[in-house]
Design an enzyme around this catalytic site. Structure first.
Site, PDB file in Angstrom:
ATOM      1  N   TYR A  25       0.847  -1.174   0.000  1.00  0.00           N
ATOM      2  CA  TYR A  25       0.000   0.000   0.000  1.00  0.00           C
ATOM      3  C   TYR A  25       0.890   1.233   0.000  1.00  0.00           C
ATOM      4  O   TYR A  25       2.108   1.127   0.043  1.00  0.00           O
ATOM      5  CB  TYR A  25      -0.946   0.008   1.211  1.00  0.00           C
ATOM      6  CG  TYR A  25      -0.227   0.073   2.530  1.00  0.00           C
ATOM      7  CD1 TYR A  25       0.015   1.288   3.148  1.00  0.00           C
ATOM      8  CD2 TYR A  25       0.235  -1.085   3.151  1.00  0.00           C
ATOM      9  CE1 TYR A  25       0.698   1.350   4.353  1.00  0.00           C
ATOM     10  CE2 TYR A  25       0.909  -1.022   4.356  1.00  0.00           C
ATOM     11  CZ  TYR A  25       1.134   0.195   4.946  1.00  0.00           C
ATOM     12  OH  TYR A  25       1.805   0.263   6.134  1.00  0.00           O
ATOM     13  N   HIS A  26       0.293   2.381  -0.048  1.00  0.00           N
ATOM     14  CA  HIS A  26       1.036   3.631  -0.073  1.00  0.00           C
ATOM     15  C   HIS A  26       1.038   4.235   1.331  1.00  0.00           C
ATOM     16  O   HIS A  26       0.038   4.802   1.754  1.00  0.00           O
ATOM     17  CB  HIS A  26       0.397   4.612  -1.064  1.00  0.00           C
ATOM     18  CG  HIS A  26       0.311   4.056  -2.448  1.00  0.00           C
ATOM     19  ND1 HIS A  26       1.401   4.008  -3.280  1.00  0.00           N
ATOM     20  CD2 HIS A  26      -0.712   3.513  -3.127  1.00  0.00           C
ATOM     21  CE1 HIS A  26       1.039   3.467  -4.419  1.00  0.00           C
ATOM     22  NE2 HIS A  26      -0.230   3.154  -4.354  1.00  0.00           N
ATOM     23  N   PRO A  27       2.126   4.113   2.058  1.00  0.00           N
ATOM     24  CA  PRO A  27       2.144   4.636   3.420  1.00  0.00           C
ATOM     25  C   PRO A  27       1.935   6.150   3.459  1.00  0.00           C
ATOM     26  O   PRO A  27       2.413   6.869   2.593  1.00  0.00           O
ATOM     27  CB  PRO A  27       3.549   4.292   3.937  1.00  0.00           C
ATOM     28  CG  PRO A  27       4.113   3.306   2.988  1.00  0.00           C
ATOM     29  CD  PRO A  27       3.393   3.483   1.688  1.00  0.00           C
ATOM     30  N   VAL A  28       1.200   6.590   4.433  1.00  0.00           N
ATOM     31  CA  VAL A  28       0.964   8.014   4.648  1.00  0.00           C
ATOM     32  C   VAL A  28       1.010   8.285   6.146  1.00  0.00           C
ATOM     33  O   VAL A  28       1.009   7.365   6.949  1.00  0.00           O
ATOM     34  CB  VAL A  28      -0.405   8.474   4.087  1.00  0.00           C
ATOM     35  CG1 VAL A  28      -0.547   8.142   2.629  1.00  0.00           C
ATOM     36  CG2 VAL A  28      -1.558   7.874   4.875  1.00  0.00           C
ATOM     37  N   THR A  69      -3.022   7.163  -3.642  1.00  0.00           N
ATOM     38  CA  THR A  69      -2.561   8.431  -3.062  1.00  0.00           C
ATOM     39  C   THR A  69      -2.080   9.444  -4.104  1.00  0.00           C
ATOM     40  O   THR A  69      -1.786  10.584  -3.751  1.00  0.00           O
ATOM     41  CB  THR A  69      -1.415   8.183  -2.064  1.00  0.00           C
ATOM     42  OG1 THR A  69      -0.352   7.518  -2.735  1.00  0.00           O
ATOM     43  CG2 THR A  69      -1.886   7.379  -0.882  1.00  0.00           C
TER      44      THR A  69
END
Length: 102
Positions: A25-28, A69
């Site tokens: 996933y795209h870490p935020v 994202t």
């Protein structure tokens, strides 16, 4: 094929995990934006306690978006560009002063 850890010891499992695991996933959120004391940046993306530094990437998103994202990050960058140029204001606030060159 990736082999498993050398043994079941905590150390070998940890070494194996560090070498082979990754997110899908795209870490935020590592530099979360907000008004509370736990937020790293304010609503104008300024790093709290550091002059003339802003963070403009997905790390300021306080929560993971429900989709990719990419689009929210582009919107964030556009907003930051306006803030830096002094062209934007948040609802009910005055536009920030344009930066001066020394």
């Amino acid at each position: 094929m990736i082999e498993g850890p050398a043994s079941d010891s905590d150390e070998d499992v940890l070494v194996h995990a560090r070498r082979h695991l990754m997110t899908i996933y795209h870490p935020v959120g590592s530099c979360r934006m907000g008004d509370d004391d736990g937020a790293v940046v304010d609503r104008e993306l300024r790093v709290r306690g550091v002059e003339r530094l802003r963070v403009v990437d997905a790390s300021v998103m306080p929560e993971v978006p429900s989709g990719n994202t990419n689009a929210p990050t582009i919107a964030l960058a556009e907003r930051a560009a306006d803030l830096i140029r002094g062209r934007a204001s948040l609802a009910g606030e005055e536009a920030p002063a344009a930066p001066t060159r020394a």
